[in-house]
Design an enzyme around this catalytic site. Structure first.
Site, PDB file in Angstrom:
ATOM      1  N   HIS A  24       0.840  -1.205   0.000  1.00 49.89           N
ATOM      2  CA  HIS A  24       0.000   0.000   0.000  1.00 49.89           C
ATOM      3  C   HIS A  24       0.871   1.250   0.000  1.00 49.89           C
ATOM      4  CE1 HIS A  24      -3.243  -2.679   1.491  1.00 49.89           C
ATOM      5  NE2 HIS A  24      -2.411  -3.077   2.430  1.00 49.89           N
ATOM      6  N   TYR A  40      -8.886   4.144  10.795  1.00 50.62           N
ATOM      7  CA  TYR A  40      -7.583   4.345  11.433  1.00 50.62           C
ATOM      8  C   TYR A  40      -6.836   5.424  10.662  1.00 50.62           C
ATOM      9  CZ  TYR A  40      -5.657   1.583   7.541  1.00 50.62           C
ATOM     10  OH  TYR A  40      -5.310   1.135   6.296  1.00 50.62           O
ATOM     11  N   THR A  68      -7.857   1.017   3.084  1.00 48.70           N
ATOM     12  CA  THR A  68      -9.163   1.521   3.522  1.00 48.70           C
ATOM     13  C   THR A  68      -9.075   2.935   4.108  1.00 48.70           C
ATOM     14  OG1 THR A  68      -8.904   0.490   5.692  1.00 48.70           O
ATOM     15  CG2 THR A  68     -10.061  -0.783   3.996  1.00 48.70           C
ATOM     16  N   ARG A 115     -11.320  -3.724  -4.939  1.00 50.84           N
ATOM     17  CA  ARG A 115     -11.267  -4.446  -3.672  1.00 50.84           C
ATOM     18  C   ARG A 115     -12.577  -4.281  -2.928  1.00 50.84           C
ATOM     19  NH1 ARG A 115      -7.221  -3.206   1.455  1.00 50.84           N
ATOM     20  NH2 ARG A 115      -6.806  -5.373   1.983  1.00 50.84           N
ATOM     21  N   HIS A 172      -4.843 -12.480   2.033  1.00 56.40           N
ATOM     22  CA  HIS A 172      -4.322 -13.091   3.260  1.00 56.40           C
ATOM     23  C   HIS A 172      -5.040 -14.400   3.637  1.00 56.40           C
ATOM     24  CE1 HIS A 172      -2.860  -9.102   2.916  1.00 56.40           C
ATOM     25  NE2 HIS A 172      -3.722  -8.494   3.682  1.00 56.40           N
ATOM     26  N   ASP A 248       2.689  -6.675   2.180  1.00 54.80           N
ATOM     27  CA  ASP A 248       1.694  -5.903   2.929  1.00 54.80           C
ATOM     28  C   ASP A 248       2.293  -4.638   3.551  1.00 54.80           C
ATOM     29  OD1 ASP A 248      -0.956  -5.361   3.725  1.00 54.80           O
ATOM     30  OD2 ASP A 248      -0.562  -6.102   5.732  1.00 54.80           O
TER      31      ASP A 248
HETATM   32  O1  LIG Z   1      -5.826  -6.249   8.458  1.00 56.48           O
HETATM   33  C1  LIG Z   1      -5.745  -5.018   8.220  1.00 56.48           C
HETATM   34  O2  LIG Z   1      -5.894  -4.157   9.110  1.00 56.48           O
HETATM   35  C2  LIG Z   1      -5.518  -4.571   6.844  1.00 56.48           C
HETATM   36  C3  LIG Z   1      -5.964  -3.300   6.482  1.00 56.48           C
HETATM   37  C4  LIG Z   1      -5.869  -2.926   5.175  1.00 56.48           C
HETATM   38  C5  LIG Z   1      -6.432  -1.655   4.709  1.00 56.48           C
HETATM   39  O3  LIG Z   1      -6.720  -0.799   5.547  1.00 56.48           O
HETATM   40  O4  LIG Z   1      -6.600  -1.521   3.495  1.00 56.48           O
HETATM   41  O5  LIG Z   1      -5.294  -3.727   4.254  1.00 56.48           O
HETATM   42  C6  LIG Z   1      -4.795  -4.961   4.578  1.00 56.48           C
HETATM   43  O6  LIG Z   1      -4.303  -5.636   3.665  1.00 56.48           O
HETATM   44  C7  LIG Z   1      -4.914  -5.384   5.915  1.00 56.48           C
END
Ligand SMILES: O=C(O)c1cc(C(=O)O)oc(=O)c1
Length: 295
Positions: A24, A40, A68, A115, A172, A248
Site C-alpha cells: 500500500h 484508522y 481503507t 477491492r 491473506h 503488505d
Molecule cells: O488487516 C488489516 O488491518 C488490513 C488493512 C488494510 C487496509 O486498511 O486496506 O489492508 C490490509 O491488507 C490489511
C-alpha cells in the site's frame, strides 16, 4: 505503529522479475488526505519509500492495493502507479457512482482490479447488490475482484463470492485462525472454496497478522511465524497456479510488532519450498494477472 526502518537484506534471493503483489501507499496526508470515514489514521508511507523498499528487497514490480484509510479516493494509489515507470499495477476501491470515464482513466494508469472489504473493523457495510453491480461493470475491462474477509464470515459470504463474474483474489488466505487445526473445518471450507471455484486465487501473505505464537520476524529470526506455515504451504502446494505473495508494507493496523520486511521475504521458502513453486508464486502468477500483455 510505524513500519520497520532499515529492513535486513533477505537471505532468500527472490527470482528475477518477482512481484510484491500486495502493498500500500499511505498519503502522504498533506498531499493525499486520508478519507473522513477511515477507521484508522496511518503514518505516511509514500511511493518513494515503497519503491526504495522494492529495490532493497529485490522485487522488480509492485501491486499497490487501495488501503481503507483512503476510502474510495484512489489518488494516492494512482499517483504511485503513474510514477512507477510501468513497474506497478493497482487495485482500487470504487463506489457505485464511479463513471466509465473514471474506470477507463484508472485502467490507463494501471489499475486492474477492485477491492471489496468485509472486515468490520476496517469499513462500513456496503450492500451486496451494489458490489455485484460494480463487479459486473469492471468485468468489461478485464479487471478482477479482491476480497478481504475473516474466516468465520466465509459461510455467510459464500453465495455472494461464488456468484462474482470475474477472477476473485482473496487477501491473506481469508484470515484463518491458525490456532485451529489446519485439517479442521474452518480451513477445509476455504480449501473447498478454492477447489470448487477455479476463478478463485489467494494471497498467501501476512503471516505477521495471522500468527498467534510467532516467533516474530525480528532480530534475524529465520524461522518466523511457524504456526502460519502449514496453512500457507498447503494452499501453495494445492493451488500453485493461483497464489500470490506480498509484503503488505507498510502493514496497516499492526498492534503487536512491525516485522522486518527482509525477514518476511525469508519466510517465502518455508511456504513455497521449491524453485518452481517460488517462480509461480512470485513471477508467473502475478505476471499473468497484472501484466498479461508482456507474456
Ligand atoms: O488487516 C488489516 O488491518 C488490513 C488493512 C488494510 C487496509 O486498511 O486496506 O489492508 C490490509 O491488507 C490489511
Amino acid at each position: 505503529m510505524d513500519w520497520y526502518t532499515g529492513p535486513s537484506q533477505p537471505t532468500f534471493q527472490l527470482p528475477a522479475g518477482a512481484v510484491d503483489a500486495h502493498c500500500h501507499v499511505f498519503g502522504p496526508g498533506a498531499e493525499f488526505p486520508y478519507a473522513p470515514e477511515r477507521k484508522y489514521t496511518p503514518c505516511d508511507a509514500s511511493k518513494h519509500q515503497l519503491y526504495a523498499l522494492r529495490d532493497h528487497l529485490g522485487f522488480a514490480r509492485n501491486v499497490v492495493v487501495q488501503a481503507t484509510c483512503h476510502g474510495a479516493d484512489n489518488r494516492a494509489m494512482v499517483d504511485a502507479l503513474v510514477n512507477s515507470g510501468g513497474k506497478a499495477r493497482g487495485v482500487a476501491t470504487v463506489k457505485r457512482s464511479v463513471t466509465d470515464e473514471e474506470i477507463q482513466a484508472m485502467h490507463d494508469a494501471g489499475v486492474r482490479g477492485v477491492r471489496f472489504n468485509f472486515v468490520k473493523r476496517l469499513v462500513d457495510f456496503t450492500p451486496k447488490d451494489e458490489l455485484m453491480e460494480i463487479a459486473s461493470r469492471i468485468a468489461k475491462w478485464g479487471w478482477h475482484v479482491v476480497i478481504y474477509f475473516e474466516a468465520v464470515d466465509l459461510p455467510e459470504l459464500w453465495d455472494f463470492f461464488t456468484a462474482l463474474p470475474t477472477t476473485v483474489v482473496v487477501d491473506h488466505m481469508g484470515r484463518p485462525d491458525v490456532s485451529l487445526p489446519v485439517d479442521g473445518p474452518q480451513f477445509a471450507l476455504f480449501q473447498k472454496f478454492m477447489r470448487e471455484h477455479p476463478n478463485v486465487w489467494s494471497k498467501v501473505s501476512c503471516p505477521e497478522r495471522l500468527s498467534v505464537t510467532g516467533p516474530k520476524a525480528l532480530n534475524g529470526e529465520q524461522n518466523a511465524y511457524q504456526d502460519v506455515i502449514p496453512f500457507a504451504k498447503r494452499i501453495v502446494q494445492e493451488f500453485p497456479d493461483r497464489v500470490l505473495w506480498g509484503t503488505d508494507w507498510p502493514h496497516p493496523n499492526l498492534k503487536d510488532h512491525m516485522p522486518d520486511d527482509g525477514l518476511l521475504v525469508d519466510f517465502i521458502p518455508h511456504i513455497a519450498p521449491t524453485a518452481e513453486l517460488q517462480r509461480k508464486l512470485l513471477v508467473d502468477n502475478p505476471m499473468r494477472l497484472y501484466w498479461p500483455e508482456e507474456l
